[in-house]
Design a protein around this motif. Structure first.
Motif, mmCIF file in Angstrom:
data_model
loop_
_atom_site.group_PDB
_atom_site.id
_atom_site.type_symbol
_atom_site.label_atom_id
_atom_site.label_comp_id
_atom_site.label_asym_id
_atom_site.label_seq_id
_atom_site.Cartn_x
_atom_site.Cartn_y
_atom_site.Cartn_z
ATOM 1 N N VAL A 22 0.835 -1.199 0.000
ATOM 2 C CA VAL A 22 0.000 0.000 0.000
ATOM 3 C C VAL A 22 0.872 1.252 0.000
ATOM 4 C CG1 VAL A 22 -1.746 1.295 1.292
ATOM 5 C CG2 VAL A 22 -1.958 -1.188 1.044
ATOM 6 N N SER A 23 1.988 1.210 0.725
ATOM 7 C CA SER A 23 2.908 2.348 0.694
ATOM 8 C C SER A 23 3.406 2.602 -0.725
ATOM 9 C CB SER A 23 4.097 2.094 1.624
ATOM 10 O OG SER A 23 3.694 2.051 2.974
ATOM 11 N N ALA A 24 3.752 1.534 -1.435
ATOM 12 C CA ALA A 24 4.190 1.691 -2.820
ATOM 13 C C ALA A 24 3.078 2.285 -3.681
ATOM 14 C CB ALA A 24 4.635 0.335 -3.380
ATOM 15 N N LEU A 25 1.859 1.820 -3.467
ATOM 16 C CA LEU A 25 0.707 2.344 -4.203
ATOM 17 C C LEU A 25 0.581 3.853 -4.007
ATOM 18 C CD1 LEU A 25 -2.108 1.696 -5.683
ATOM 19 C CD2 LEU A 25 -3.045 1.580 -3.359
ATOM 20 N N VAL A 26 0.687 4.295 -2.752
ATOM 21 C CA VAL A 26 0.479 5.710 -2.431
ATOM 22 C C VAL A 26 1.690 6.548 -2.826
ATOM 23 C CG1 VAL A 26 0.036 7.336 -0.540
ATOM 24 C CG2 VAL A 26 -1.148 5.126 -0.590
ATOM 25 N N VAL A 27 2.895 6.038 -2.584
ATOM 26 C CA VAL A 27 4.101 6.776 -2.978
ATOM 27 C C VAL A 27 4.099 7.032 -4.484
ATOM 28 C CG1 VAL A 27 6.608 6.547 -3.253
ATOM 29 C CG2 VAL A 27 5.540 6.069 -1.046
ATOM 30 N N GLN A 28 3.796 6.004 -5.250
ATOM 31 C CA GLN A 28 3.764 6.157 -6.702
ATOM 32 C C GLN A 28 2.637 7.094 -7.127
ATOM 33 O OE1 GLN A 28 4.403 3.053 -10.154
ATOM 34 N NE2 GLN A 28 2.359 2.773 -9.324
ATOM 35 N N GLY A 29 1.457 6.918 -6.531
ATOM 36 C CA GLY A 29 0.310 7.726 -6.934
ATOM 37 C C GLY A 29 0.473 9.200 -6.621
ATOM 38 N N LEU A 30 1.069 9.516 -5.467
ATOM 39 C CA LEU A 30 1.233 10.916 -5.065
ATOM 40 C C LEU A 30 2.560 11.510 -5.534
ATOM 41 C CD1 LEU A 30 -0.069 10.877 -1.355
ATOM 42 C CD2 LEU A 30 -1.317 11.580 -3.409
ATOM 43 N N GLY A 31 3.444 10.679 -6.081
ATOM 44 C CA GLY A 31 4.787 11.165 -6.386
ATOM 45 C C GLY A 31 5.526 11.557 -5.127
ATOM 46 N N ALA A 32 5.317 10.769 -4.052
ATOM 47 C CA ALA A 32 5.795 11.133 -2.721
ATOM 48 C C ALA A 32 7.189 10.596 -2.441
ATOM 49 C CB ALA A 32 4.826 10.599 -1.659
ATOM 50 N N THR A 33 7.785 11.121 -1.391
ATOM 51 C CA THR A 33 9.005 10.577 -0.792
ATOM 52 C C THR A 33 8.590 9.511 0.227
ATOM 53 O OG1 THR A 33 10.234 12.629 -1.102
ATOM 54 C CG2 THR A 33 11.016 11.151 0.629
ATOM 55 N N TYR A 34 9.399 8.450 0.315
ATOM 56 C CA TYR A 34 9.095 7.329 1.210
ATOM 57 C C TYR A 34 10.112 7.281 2.341
ATOM 58 C CZ TYR A 34 8.872 2.430 2.791
ATOM 59 O OH TYR A 34 8.795 1.277 3.536
ATOM 60 N N PRO A 188 -5.190 -9.131 -4.627
ATOM 61 C CA PRO A 188 -3.853 -9.673 -4.889
ATOM 62 C C PRO A 188 -3.436 -9.378 -6.327
ATOM 63 C CG PRO A 188 -5.242 -11.304 -3.797
ATOM 64 C CD PRO A 188 -6.142 -10.175 -4.181
ATOM 65 N N LEU A 189 -2.214 -8.916 -6.494
ATOM 66 C CA LEU A 189 -1.685 -8.590 -7.814
ATOM 67 C C LEU A 189 -0.560 -9.561 -8.140
ATOM 68 C CD1 LEU A 189 -1.539 -4.676 -7.562
ATOM 69 C CD2 LEU A 189 -3.354 -6.092 -8.544
ATOM 70 N N GLU A 190 -0.789 -10.419 -9.118
ATOM 71 C CA GLU A 190 0.212 -11.400 -9.528
ATOM 72 C C GLU A 190 0.484 -11.281 -11.021
ATOM 73 O OE1 GLU A 190 1.936 -13.200 -7.598
ATOM 74 O OE2 GLU A 190 0.831 -13.032 -5.714
ATOM 75 N N PRO A 191 1.673 -10.837 -11.374
ATOM 76 C CA PRO A 191 2.755 -10.403 -10.487
ATOM 77 C C PRO A 191 2.500 -8.995 -9.958
ATOM 78 C CG PRO A 191 3.412 -10.076 -12.756
ATOM 79 C CD PRO A 191 2.051 -10.749 -12.797
ATOM 80 N N LEU A 192 3.179 -8.665 -8.878
ATOM 81 C CA LEU A 192 3.110 -7.316 -8.315
ATOM 82 C C LEU A 192 4.059 -6.421 -9.099
ATOM 83 C CD1 LEU A 192 2.138 -5.362 -6.108
ATOM 84 C CD2 LEU A 192 4.042 -6.185 -4.688
ATOM 85 N N THR A 193 3.514 -5.423 -9.771
ATOM 86 C CA THR A 193 4.316 -4.515 -10.590
ATOM 87 C C THR A 193 3.891 -3.078 -10.347
ATOM 88 O OG1 THR A 193 2.771 -4.599 -12.450
ATOM 89 C CG2 THR A 193 4.545 -6.261 -12.405
ATOM 90 N N ALA A 194 4.777 -2.167 -10.677
ATOM 91 C CA ALA A 194 4.446 -0.745 -10.570
ATOM 92 C C ALA A 194 3.274 -0.395 -11.479
ATOM 93 C CB ALA A 194 5.666 0.102 -10.916
ATOM 94 N N SER A 195 3.215 -0.976 -12.670
ATOM 95 C CA SER A 195 2.118 -0.678 -13.589
ATOM 96 C C SER A 195 0.795 -1.229 -13.056
ATOM 97 C CB SER A 195 2.409 -1.238 -14.979
ATOM 98 O OG SER A 195 2.575 -2.649 -14.930
ATOM 99 N N GLY A 196 0.840 -2.391 -12.409
ATOM 100 C CA GLY A 196 -0.376 -2.936 -11.805
ATOM 101 C C GLY A 196 -0.890 -2.057 -10.686
ATOM 102 N N LEU A 197 0.015 -1.528 -9.866
ATOM 103 C CA LEU A 197 -0.391 -0.606 -8.804
ATOM 104 C C LEU A 197 -0.967 0.679 -9.393
ATOM 105 C CD1 LEU A 197 2.560 -0.979 -6.271
ATOM 106 C CD2 LEU A 197 0.222 -1.810 -5.988
#
Length: 221
Positions: A22-34, A188-197
């Motif tokens: 979920v952190s990856a989902l939000v970091v990518q979506g907001l263009g955030a720092t992690y 569940p995302l199989e495979p888990l990828t940035a594009s899937g998120l």
């Protein structure tokens, strides 16, 4: 620079509920720092390493942990095994450009040391919380207890993200009993990828709902 209005903490109702996904989902979506302030267990590079492998963030958007502890146990014990005492002063929020996503270790009442729980650190930060919970059996009790703990300490709750196979009843039950919105249900995302998120972020309109929730959250600073 980052301020309370565009920073949030991602917490879980338990260990291994999917906070890092979920952190990856939000970091990518907001263009955030992690930032993962405290990491217990370094296999696979820890959660920062896993998120970086998934998203390939530029260096300036992946902050180093304040504490990197070898043993995959509760932070207080992992620190003690290494002769370290976790100092809350080292957990002060960093100044960053843009949005900041902070991922905690384990659940809300995990001890960072024997007299300082993770939820004490959340109260000190004063940031709103996005709570990650399992989608299936057991989530009602874990999630409602976590919501109650946050509200007893007046820590703002942005909403819930349910991680796992879609459930026909739990989202509505949690929204009603917790009196908090279910902002997303991440299958569940199989495979888990940035594009899937990214596809889930768009399909669930999480950019709009999360940004609105952050804008409505109390700002104690």
């Amino acid at each position: 620079m980052s301020s309370c209005s565009n920073a949030l903490v991602i917490c879980g109702t338990d260990t291994d509920v999917g906070k890092t996904v979920v952190s990856a989902l939000v970091v990518q979506g907001l263009g955030a720092t992690y930032w993962k302030p405290v990491q217990s267990g370094l296999e696979g590079g820890g959660d920062s390493g896993r998120l970086q492998a998934l998203l390939q963030l530029p260096a300036e958007r992946l902050l180093p942990e304040a504490y990197r502890l070898q043993t995959p146990v509760s932070p207080h014990w992992a620190a003690e095994l290494e002769g370290i005492t976790i100092d809350p002063a080292r957990l002060a929020l960093p100044a960053v450009a843009g949005a900041l996503v902070v991922e905690t270790a384990g659940g809300l009442l995990v001890p960072l040391r024997r007299d300082w729980l993770q939820i004490d650190q959340l109260a000190a930060w004063g940031l709103p919380v996005l709570l990650v919970a399992r989608s299936g059996l057991g989530t009602l009790n874990h999630t409602l207890l976590s919501v109650e703990a946050l509200r007893q300490r007046s820590i703002p709750l942005l909403g819930l993200v349910l991680n796992g196979p879609l459930h026909p009843d739990n989202p509505a039950t949690l929204a009603a009993l917790a009196q908090a919105p279910v902002l997303a249900q991440l299958p569940p995302l199989e495979p888990l990828t940035a594009s899937g998120l990214a596809a889930q972020w768009q399909a669930q309109d999480l950019g709009r709902t999360l940004t609105a929730a952050m804008g409505a959250a109390p700002n104690p600073h």
